[in-house]
Design a protein around this motif. Structure first.
Motif, PDB file in Angstrom:
ATOM      1  N   UNK A   1       0.834  -1.205   0.000  1.00 27.20           N
ATOM      2  CA  UNK A   1       0.000   0.000   0.000  1.00 27.20           C
ATOM      3  C   UNK A   1       0.874   1.262   0.000  1.00 27.20           C
ATOM      4  N   UNK A   2       2.016   1.189   0.730  1.00 22.69           N
ATOM      5  CA  UNK A   2       2.920   2.354   0.743  1.00 22.69           C
ATOM      6  C   UNK A   2       3.563   2.561  -0.627  1.00 22.69           C
ATOM      7  N   UNK A   3       3.793   1.467  -1.333  1.00 21.67           N
ATOM      8  CA  UNK A   3       4.399   1.580  -2.671  1.00 21.67           C
ATOM      9  C   UNK A   3       3.404   2.215  -3.651  1.00 21.67           C
ATOM     10  N   UNK A   4       2.140   1.774  -3.576  1.00 17.77           N
ATOM     11  CA  UNK A   4       1.181   2.213  -4.593  1.00 17.77           C
ATOM     12  C   UNK A   4       0.506   3.559  -4.293  1.00 17.77           C
ATOM     13  N   UNK A   5       0.471   3.944  -3.008  1.00 19.24           N
ATOM     14  CA  UNK A   5      -0.212   5.200  -2.679  1.00 19.24           C
ATOM     15  C   UNK A   5       0.316   6.396  -3.497  1.00 19.24           C
TER      16      UNK A   5
END
Ligand code: HEM
Length: 314
Positions: free
Chosen positions: A98-102
């Motif tokens: 989620x941190x990568x895609x946010x």
């Protein structure tokens, strides 16, 4: 949601991906062809669909193995077979994703492009009067695009090669006339292996099935894989038959209103995987002593861990 995907996967878009899928299939095989052996799962079946969907999702191709770790975490968590501690580990990995895609979501909100992710981020869903929010996007991305759209195809590509080695007649047929046999072969792989073995449904009302009443509100497991070997529907159902009539009439992509939205893309990926194999390879066999043919323990999906093969190039 379906309309967002329908638009992203309309025939013109799939056609536009065709060259990319074809070139990648040949490139992956050419990377190991001179060695005469490979782990087909790791060196072909995983990267092909993951790189294709990864690009559509705005990911950097160099990050593919990192992304695989995250999609695997999701895959294992939905297996319904993990201990609580294992589930917690999986969830931590999903949060990393989620941190990568946010930041990618945020970039696409400001500067939309023609990728699938851009459509998912920006399309206003008519009934809701708004696009998906961050939580919905993260869930959608793992379930329906990365895992739904790569793990499943990986498993079909892996299973297809195992079936070809086990069925030399099918390999001969494919080599002699790929245009005639490839289409049915792909449908037979999907039917026999059913990468999505089953999914869950909740009954909206009491349902009677074979004299048993399933009460409203029950959670039930529907087994696509069992339907796909139903002898009332398929003659000699356990056989791989490249002359099978109406071979596409299986349930590997589900049916009805949730029928797989990625089926056209999956079929093109399967086509180019097996076409490249037939074009580049003359004979193929299991690598001796290297395979245990084990599958990841999973209640819903069927995924072979590895497949070591040896071959003679053309
Ligand atoms: C061989 C490969 C594939 C198999 C076996 C497969 C199988 C399935 C099945 C059985 C369903 C039905 C779910 C249900 O009834 O609830 C489904 C739905 C779906 N699949 Fe696939 N799939 C594959 C490839 C893909 C690809 C490549 C994508 C996208 C890139 C994709 C995206 C979806 C989506 C978005 C849905 C949800 C549809 C809905 O709930 O309305 N699938 N898939």
């Amino acid at each position: 949601m379906r309309s967002v995907f329908n638009d992203a996967f309309r025939p013109k878009k799939i056609e536009a991906l065709e060259d990319e899928v074809r070139d990648l299939a040949y490139q992956l095989i050419d990377d190991f062809i001179d060695e005469g052996h490979c782990d087909w799962v790791k060196q072909f079946a995983i990267p092909l669909p993951l790189l294709i969907i990864g690009k559509q999702m705005g990911a950097n191709p160099d990050d593919i193995w990192q992304i695989k770790e995250w999609t695997e975490a999701f895959f294992h968590r939905i297996s319904l077979m993990q201990s609580e501690d294992e589930e917690l580990l999986s969830v931590r990995k999903e949060i990393e994703a989620q941190h990568y895609f946010q930041p990618i979501f945020e970039r696409l909100r400001e500067r939309p492009d023609d990728s699938l992710l851009s459509a998912l981020v920006n399309t206003v869903i008519e009934e809701w009067g708004r696009p998906l929010n961050d939580n919905e996007l993260h869930a959608e991305m793992m379930a329906d695009t990365f895992v739904g759209g790569s793990e499943t195809t990986t498993n079909a590509i892996s299973a297809g090669v195992k079936l070809l080695i086990e069925n030399p007649l099918a390999w001969e047929q494919l080599q002699s006339d790929p245009d005639r046999y490839l289409k049915v072969f792909i449908e037979e792989v999907l039917r026999l292996e059913s990468p999505v073995q089953s999914l869950m449904r909740a009954t909206a009302k009491d349902v009677e099935l074979s004299g048993v009443t399933i009460p409203a509100g029950s959670l039930i497991n529907i087994r696509f894989a069992a339907a796909n070997r139903d002898e009332r529907r398929f003659e000699n159902p356990d056989a791989l038959d490249l002359d099978r009539p109406r071979a596409g009439g299986h349930m590997a992509f589900g049916s009805g209103k949730h029928h797989c939205l990625g089926a056209p893309l999956a079929r093109r990926e399967l086509h180019w995987s097996f076409k490249a194999l037939v074009d580049r390879i003359d004979t193929l066999r299991f690598a001796e002593g290297k395979n245990d043919f084990s599958y990841h323990p999973h209640y819903l999906l069927r995924a072979m861990k590895s497949l070591h093969i040896e071959f003679t190039p053309k």
